[in-house]
Every structure is written in structure tokens, then in C-alpha cells.
Design a protein around this motif. Structure first.
Motif, PDB file in Angstrom:
ATOM      1  N   VAL A  82       0.844  -1.200   0.000  1.00 28.26           N
ATOM      2  CA  VAL A  82       0.000   0.000   0.000  1.00 28.26           C
ATOM      3  C   VAL A  82       0.879   1.249   0.000  1.00 28.26           C
ATOM      4  O   VAL A  82       0.598   2.218  -0.719  1.00 28.26           O
ATOM      5  N   ALA A  83       1.951   1.234   0.778  1.00 27.41           N
ATOM      6  CA  ALA A  83       2.851   2.393   0.827  1.00 27.41           C
ATOM      7  C   ALA A  83       3.528   2.607  -0.528  1.00 27.41           C
ATOM      8  O   ALA A  83       3.614   3.745  -1.009  1.00 27.41           O
ATOM      9  N   ILE A  84       3.985   1.539  -1.159  1.00 28.51           N
ATOM     10  CA  ILE A  84       4.637   1.647  -2.475  1.00 28.51           C
ATOM     11  C   ILE A  84       3.641   2.147  -3.509  1.00 28.51           C
ATOM     12  O   ILE A  84       3.971   2.989  -4.354  1.00 28.51           O
ATOM     13  N   ALA A  85       2.413   1.641  -3.474  1.00 31.39           N
ATOM     14  CA  ALA A  85       1.395   2.096  -4.423  1.00 31.39           C
ATOM     15  C   ALA A  85       1.089   3.579  -4.219  1.00 31.39           C
ATOM     16  O   ALA A  85       0.918   4.322  -5.191  1.00 31.39           O
ATOM     17  N   GLY A  86       1.048   4.017  -2.980  1.00 27.78           N
ATOM     18  CA  GLY A  86       0.805   5.431  -2.705  1.00 27.78           C
ATOM     19  C   GLY A  86       1.925   6.315  -3.219  1.00 27.78           C
ATOM     20  O   GLY A  86       1.681   7.373  -3.813  1.00 27.78           O
ATOM     21  N   VAL A  87       3.161   5.895  -3.000  1.00 27.03           N
ATOM     22  CA  VAL A  87       4.308   6.676  -3.477  1.00 27.03           C
ATOM     23  C   VAL A  87       4.324   6.693  -5.008  1.00 27.03           C
ATOM     24  O   VAL A  87       4.607   7.730  -5.628  1.00 27.03           O
ATOM     25  N   THR A  88       4.013   5.548  -5.633  1.00 24.52           N
ATOM     26  CA  THR A  88       3.984   5.479  -7.094  1.00 24.52           C
ATOM     27  C   THR A  88       2.923   6.424  -7.655  1.00 24.52           C
ATOM     28  O   THR A  88       3.176   7.149  -8.625  1.00 24.52           O
ATOM     29  N   ALA A  89       1.746   6.429  -7.055  1.00 22.71           N
ATOM     30  CA  ALA A  89       0.688   7.328  -7.515  1.00 22.71           C
ATOM     31  C   ALA A  89       1.107   8.781  -7.346  1.00 22.71           C
ATOM     32  O   ALA A  89       0.854   9.615  -8.224  1.00 22.71           O
ATOM     33  N   SER A  90       1.765   9.092  -6.253  1.00 21.38           N
ATOM     34  CA  SER A  90       2.229  10.455  -6.024  1.00 21.38           C
ATOM     35  C   SER A  90       3.259  10.875  -7.076  1.00 21.38           C
ATOM     36  O   SER A  90       3.200  11.982  -7.604  1.00 21.38           O
ATOM     37  N   VAL A  91       4.189   9.984  -7.384  1.00 22.31           N
ATOM     38  CA  VAL A  91       5.217  10.288  -8.386  1.00 22.31           C
ATOM     39  C   VAL A  91       4.578  10.453  -9.764  1.00 22.31           C
ATOM     40  O   VAL A  91       4.941  11.366 -10.525  1.00 22.31           O
ATOM     41  N   LEU A  92       3.613   9.594 -10.101  1.00 23.40           N
ATOM     42  CA  LEU A  92       2.949   9.710 -11.397  1.00 23.40           C
ATOM     43  C   LEU A  92       2.161  11.016 -11.501  1.00 23.40           C
ATOM     44  O   LEU A  92       2.161  11.669 -12.554  1.00 23.40           O
TER      45      LEU A  92
END
Length: 184
Positions: A82-92
Motif C-alpha cells: 500500500v505504501a509503495i502504491a501510494g508513493v507510485t501514484a504520487s510520483v505519477l
């Protein structure tokens, strides 16, 4: 008074203590013919004891510990995903915003280049000077080309260079005047 006894003291030892005329102890009561009813049989069996005191199998405790570790690992991996998905969405989202900003800046740059070429054109400047400001073209012009003079001086000596520079300047002045006249 000796013959009076109170009712509460008939068969007790206290009755004999207060009675001045002591009587012999009463005879044991004869048992009545029937035996007392038999109670249910209560047998005690030796065994493992109560279940609360039993020792838990070491294999069972090991299985429970392994299960708890696996559940904790599952939750840790889930939280990490969940943390990785959140960071990925933020970067995108940040990349999309930067791309949009870059496209806007490129469009503005293109517009500014077009405006610079339009506003910096010689014909527009000449039209504004003559039409709006009331300026007129000069009648005589002189153009000096110093790039040829510098190369000519570097190649010749001091005496020859001075004469050649004067001749070149005169030639440049006359050719510049004729080119300015043809431009009008």
C-alpha cells in the motif's frame, strides 16, 4: 425445686450439671429397625486431572507461533504494498503535472518567438517609425565595414596598412552609400 428442669436442658450435659439430683446417663437409643437409605456411590478415578491443568503439546504451540508469524508477515507485506502504491501514484501525479507545465511553457515559448519575429521585423519597425512617429528615411547614409579593415591591417606593414585602410574606407563608404540608396 429439685425436680424441676427446664426444657432446654433435658438431654445435655448442662442439664446434669444444674440438676441436684443426678440421674444416670440416658441409655443409648435403640436403632429403629430400618437401616438408613444408601447414598449413591461416589468413586474417585485417578487420571489426567482437570483440562485447565493439562500441558499443551509443543507441536501445537509451534504451529500457533508459525501461524502468528505468517499473519504478521502478511500484514507487513500488505502495508508495504500500500505504501509503495501510494508513493507510485504520487510520483505519477507529479510527473503528469510537470509534463503539463512543460507543454504550457513550450507553447508560450513558441508564441513568444513568433511575437519576437513579428515585432522585431525591419518592415514593421520602419512602418511604425514613419506612420506613428512621423520619422523619415535619411537622404545620405554612410556605412563603415571595419571587419575588412582589421584583416587588411594585420596582413600589411604600418606604412602600407594605413594607405590601404584609407582606400578601403573610401571604397566601403561609396559602396555603402550606393547600397543604402538602392534600399530606399
Amino acid at each position: 425445686m429439685g425436680g424441676m428442669r427446664t426444657m432446654a436442658y433435658y438431654d445435655s450435659n448442662a442439664a446434669y450439671a444444674y440438676d441436684f439430683e443426678a440421674m444416670p446417663a440416658p441409655a443409648a437409643r435403640p436403632e429403629t429397625g430400618a437401616a438408613p437409605a444408601e447414598r449413591p456411590r461416589f468413586d474417585v478415578y485417578t487420571g489426567e486431572g482437570r483440562e485447565a491443568n493439562q500441558v499443551v503439546s509443543p507441536v501445537f504451540t509451534h504451529v500457533v507461533k508459525v501461524f502468528c508469524v505468517l499473519v504478521a508477515l502478511f500484514f507487513a507485506i500488505g502495508i508495504a504494498r500500500v505504501a509503495i502504491a501510494g508513493v507510485t501514484a504520487s510520483v505519477l501525479n507529479t510527473n503528469a503535472a510537470l509534463n503539463s507545465s512543460l507543454e504550457t511553457a513550450q507553447d508560450e515559448s513558441s508564441n513568444l518567438e513568433v511575437m519576437n519575429s513579428v515585432y522585431g521585423a525591419d518592415t514593421r519597425i520602419r512602418d511604425l517609425a514613419t506612420g506613428t512617429l512621423g520619422m523619415v528615411e535619411p537622404e545620405d547614409t554612410t556605412v563603415l565595414d571595419l571587419s575588412q579593415d582589421a584583416s587588411a591591417q594585420a596582413g600589411s606593414t604600418d606604412d602600407q596598412g594605413a594607405g590601404a585602410a584609407a582606400a578601403d574606407a573610401a571604397d566601403a563608404g561609396s559602396s555603402g552609400a550606393s547600397s543604402a540608396d538602392t534600399a530606399q
